[in-house]
Design an enzyme around this catalytic site. Structure first.
Site: not given
Ligand SMILES: Cc1cc2nc3c(=O)[nH]c(=O)nc-3n(C[C@H](O)[C@H](O)[C@H](O)COP(=O)(O)OP(=O)(O)OC[C@H]3O[C@@H](n4cnc5c(N)ncnc54)[C@H](O)[C@@H]3O)c2cc1C
Length: 398
Positions: A375, A379
């Site tokens: 959610e 960052e």
């Molecule tokens: C247990 C669990 C439950 C979840 N439940 C749901 C759910 O119910 N529904 C759903 O849709 N999703 C869900 N998620 C997904 C979750 O919302 C995403 O994992 C989260 O939004 C981060 O996206 P990502 O994993 O693709 O990481 P990325 O977006 O690829 O980010 C990787 C890293 O890069 C950093 N980063 C990215 N963009 C920037 C920026 N512009 N500036 C600085 N830093 C940045 C991030 O902070 C992070 O540290 C869940 C995840 C987990 C682990």
């Protein structure tokens, strides 16, 4: 004058939730951590059949308190104190329900309420994340194409919390975010209600996770998944992608409250173990006269209080129906930070005992890590805060 004294109603609800945590959650928390993908049905059935009679906030349309969101924060904090994985299993509207209440029209909101008033245990879930986009939610590729009086959805959604509970264990709802026109950017991203029996929706995998192992997190496949035209939340002129952000404004304090519960559980355990060794924290002593251990504990107490105050500020704005994007992101960013630090420090201070499975502390350290990930990562929430304070748009500061 601002009062931070809780009403008797909130205190009674907290007390009841604490009993639920102590009797129905803590005794089995380790078992469900060790047996990922088993579901805590005794707890779920207890909440659905009994718990909701007292915790009326868990049943939409039954709220009796004038500040339902504030009350919910206190309940969440206490369930998070019990075990955050169990919070995720609660049969109540949660993230999918928030998406429906934030984006749906009256008829759609009533469908949600009716479902939660039925005899059968119900969940909702929300699917936004895809393999190439989590933080950058505007890059969604899942497609929604209108075909007669239906929408046809195609795509793959990852990490969907409670997808199994919503689509297999119950007649729940999954809110799927998809684009009606990939060339139109954010404007074309819309939320669709997908029900259990919709053709073309299936769960293709359950994730194995570091923490929250009692909660299911799934990959959802949409292959020519057909839903009725009226399942577009809010209709064609609905809030669309802005609605996703509105959903997060409410969802972030919810998660932050659970994180505060994990941090408080850690501090309670630390103080209990120190007391068993005859060590009492001398609050009020000048800092230079405190032991290093006392300074650590007092700092953790202060950090937890700061996070909690941000949570209740964000919650109070929801109940007042005022914008809370800034406060919501602040509560989530702060709590993600302090719960990580407090649980890690807890393990450090208890040494081998903290690292062992003799207590739940090592588990809380794993569970707490999620607060800064889903959610909106830490960052991303800091970006939101910076934009709002400095007056930059999403395009200017990204
Ligand atoms: C247990 C669990 C439950 C979840 N439940 C749901 C759910 O119910 N529904 C759903 O849709 N999703 C869900 N998620 C997904 C979750 O919302 C995403 O994992 C989260 O939004 C981060 O996206 P990502 O994993 O693709 O990481 P990325 O977006 O690829 O980010 C990787 C890293 O890069 C950093 N980063 C990215 N963009 C920037 C920026 N512009 N500036 C600085 N830093 C940045 C991030 O902070 C992070 O540290 C869940 C995840 C987990 C682990």
């Amino acid at each position: 004058m601002i009062s931070f004294e809780n009403s008797q109603y909130i205190k009674d609800q907290q007390k009841y939730t604490e009993t639920v945590a102590l009797e129905h959650i803590r005794p089995v928390a380790r078992y469900f951590d060790d047996h990922e993908h088993e579901e805590p049905w005794d707890f779920i059935n207890f909440i659905w059949n009994e718990g909701r009679k007292t915790l009326k906030n868990l049943a939409p349309g039954e709220e009796t308190f004038e500040e339902p969101f504030m009350l919910q924060m206190h309940i969440n904090e206490m369930i998070g104190w019990g075990d955050m994985g169990f919070y995720m299993c609660l049969p109540y509207p949660s993230l999918g329900g928030t998406a429906i209440t934030s984006n749906g029209n009256e008829a759609q909101k009533n469908r949600l309420i009716e479902r939660f008033r039925s005899d059968k245990v119900t969940w909702t879930a929300m699917a936004l994340t895809e393999s190439h986009c989590g933080s950058d939610a505007g890059a969604i590729r899942a497609r929604a194409v209108q075909d007669g009086d239906s929408w046809v959805l195609n795509g793959e959604k990852l990490f969907v919390t409670n997808a199994r509970k919503s689509l297999i264990d119950s007649d729940g709802f999954l809110v799927v975010w998809a684009t009606t026109d990939p060339s139109a950017g954010y404007k074309a991203i819309k939320p669709f209600l997908v029900e259990k029996d919709a053709p073309g929706v299936k769960i293709s995998k359950l994730e194995d996770k570091l923490g929250l192992r009692s909660s299911d997190t799934a990959v959802v496949l949409l292959e020519d998944c057909r839903v009725p035209f009226e399942n577009l939340l809010g209709g064609v002129d609905g809030p669309g992608f802005k609605g996703a952000m509105k959903t997060f404004d409410e969802a972030r304090p919810v998660i932050a409250a659970c994180g505060c519960g994990i941090a408080r559980a850690t501090l309670d355990l630390l103080k209990e173990k120190l007391a068993e060794e005859g060590i009492k924290i001398r609050y009020g002593l000048p800092r230079n006269l405190m032991t290093s251990l006392e300074r650590d504990i007092v700092d953790m107490d202060a950090q937890l209080n700061a996070a909690w105050l941000l949570v209740i500020k964000a919650a109070s704005l929801v109940d007042q129906k005022k914008p809370n994007t800034l406060e919501s992101s602040m509560s989530k960013a702060k709590t993600g930070d302090i719960v990580t630090r407090i649980t890690q420090k807890g393990v450090e201070l208890l040494g081998a005992l903290g690292y062992s499975k003799k207590t739940l502390l090592e588990k809380w350290m794993r569970d707490g890590r999620i607060i800064d990930i889903f959610e909106g990562t830490g960052e991303i929430n800091r970006l939101v805060i910076a934009r709002l304070i400095l007056g930059y748009s999403g395009k200017d500061l990204r």
